[in-house]
Scaffold this motif. Structure first.
Motif, PDB file in Angstrom:
ATOM      1  N   ALA A  23       1.088  -1.231   0.104  1.00  0.00           N
ATOM      2  CA  ALA A  23       0.154   0.207   0.409  1.00  0.00           C
ATOM      3  C   ALA A  23       0.836   1.178   0.220  1.00  0.00           C
ATOM      4  O   ALA A  23       1.738   1.153   0.662  1.00  0.00           O
ATOM      5  N   VAL A  24       0.877   2.025  -0.392  1.00  0.00           N
ATOM      6  CA  VAL A  24       0.648   3.844  -0.485  1.00  0.00           C
ATOM      7  C   VAL A  24      -0.183   4.560   0.451  1.00  0.00           C
ATOM      8  O   VAL A  24      -1.030   5.269  -0.136  1.00  0.00           O
ATOM      9  N   TRP A  25       0.487   5.797   0.602  1.00  0.00           N
ATOM     10  CA  TRP A  25      -0.424   6.498   1.322  1.00  0.00           C
ATOM     11  C   TRP A  25       0.585   8.466   1.276  1.00  0.00           C
ATOM     12  O   TRP A  25       1.385   8.007   2.112  1.00  0.00           O
ATOM     13  N   LEU A  26       0.464   8.804   0.218  1.00  0.00           N
ATOM     14  CA  LEU A  26       1.573  10.073  -0.307  1.00  0.00           C
ATOM     15  C   LEU A  26       0.252  10.425  -0.549  1.00  0.00           C
ATOM     16  O   LEU A  26      -1.147  10.831  -1.046  1.00  0.00           O
ATOM     17  N   SER A  27       0.585  12.419  -0.508  1.00  0.00           N
ATOM     18  CA  SER A  27      -1.006  13.173  -0.360  1.00  0.00           C
ATOM     19  C   SER A  27      -0.939  12.751  -2.573  1.00  0.00           C
ATOM     20  O   SER A  27      -2.287  13.327  -2.887  1.00  0.00           O
ATOM     21  N   ASP A  28      -0.099  13.065  -3.578  1.00  0.00           N
ATOM     22  CA  ASP A  28      -1.233  12.700  -4.567  1.00  0.00           C
ATOM     23  C   ASP A  28      -0.940  10.634  -5.624  1.00  0.00           C
ATOM     24  O   ASP A  28      -1.078  10.491  -6.187  1.00  0.00           O
ATOM     25  N   ASP A  29      -0.404  10.111  -4.150  1.00  0.00           N
ATOM     26  CA  ASP A  29      -0.989   8.562  -4.739  1.00  0.00           C
ATOM     27  C   ASP A  29      -1.368   7.904  -3.399  1.00  0.00           C
ATOM     28  O   ASP A  29      -0.265   7.760  -2.929  1.00  0.00           O
ATOM     29  N   LYS A  30      -2.451   7.136  -3.479  1.00  0.00           N
ATOM     30  CA  LYS A  30      -2.934   6.281  -2.295  1.00  0.00           C
ATOM     31  C   LYS A  30      -3.190   5.293  -3.151  1.00  0.00           C
ATOM     32  O   LYS A  30      -4.315   4.880  -4.275  1.00  0.00           O
TER      33      LYS A  30
END
Length: 166
Positions: free
Chosen positions: A67-74
């Motif tokens: 999983a990824v939780w970045l401001s522009d990529d979830k």
């Protein structure tokens, strides 16, 4: 550090299985903040972590283990359940504020953090107990932090923190 984090996750997953619990330990991988002047470098680090290191170990977005939780990529962001199949979450900083996932037990820090409060909040993400209880297995009662920081300084008067640093 990624390999050490994944190795620890595997050991913990086996321990949970041995005691009959359906907890899938989560590794949090904290990458550098893109607010720095090294944005291309930050992107390169994320690509190396998820595409090279994790994909080679069978951990990918497509199979639900990354999983990824970045401001522009979830991606695959609904990961709180103890038995969720996500094994690794890549993040920068948003996760530290008000986020709670008790199965997160390993933190791999690939960036320097300046704020003491932010350090405490980030490390605090891995100090929770997945089933709100302690286990007879000491390994399951611990959190693990792997960091590429030059030094970790603990206040000599902080006996609580000293008990956790080895």
């Amino acid at each position: 550090m990624i390999n050490a984090s994944l190795y620890r996750r595997e050991k913990l997953a086996i321990k949970y299985q041995e005691i009959g619990n359906n907890v899938n330990p989560l590794v949090l991988v904290q990458i550098a903040n893109s607010d720095s002047n090294n944005n291309a470098f930050d992107i390169s680090i994320k690509q190396r972590v998820d595409e090279e290191l994790l994909l080679n170990k069978g951990i990918a977005y497509e199979n639900g283990k990354l999983a990824v939780w970045l401001s522009d990529d979830k991606q695959n962001e609904n990961i709180v359940a103890n038995n969720n199949e996500v094994q690794v979450l890549i993040f920068k900083q948003a996760i530290a504020l008000g986020w709670n996932c008790p199965r997160a037990q390993i933190l791999c820090m690939l960036r320097e953090i300046g704020s003491t409060t932010f350090k405490i909040q980030t490390v605090g993400r891995v100090l929770r107990m997945p089933e709100l209880k302690h286990y007879e297995e000491d390994e399951l009662n611990s959190a693990y932090v792997y960091a590429n920081l030059e030094s970790i300084i603990v206040d000599d008067n902080d006996t609580d923190a000293k008990a956790f640093i080895y």
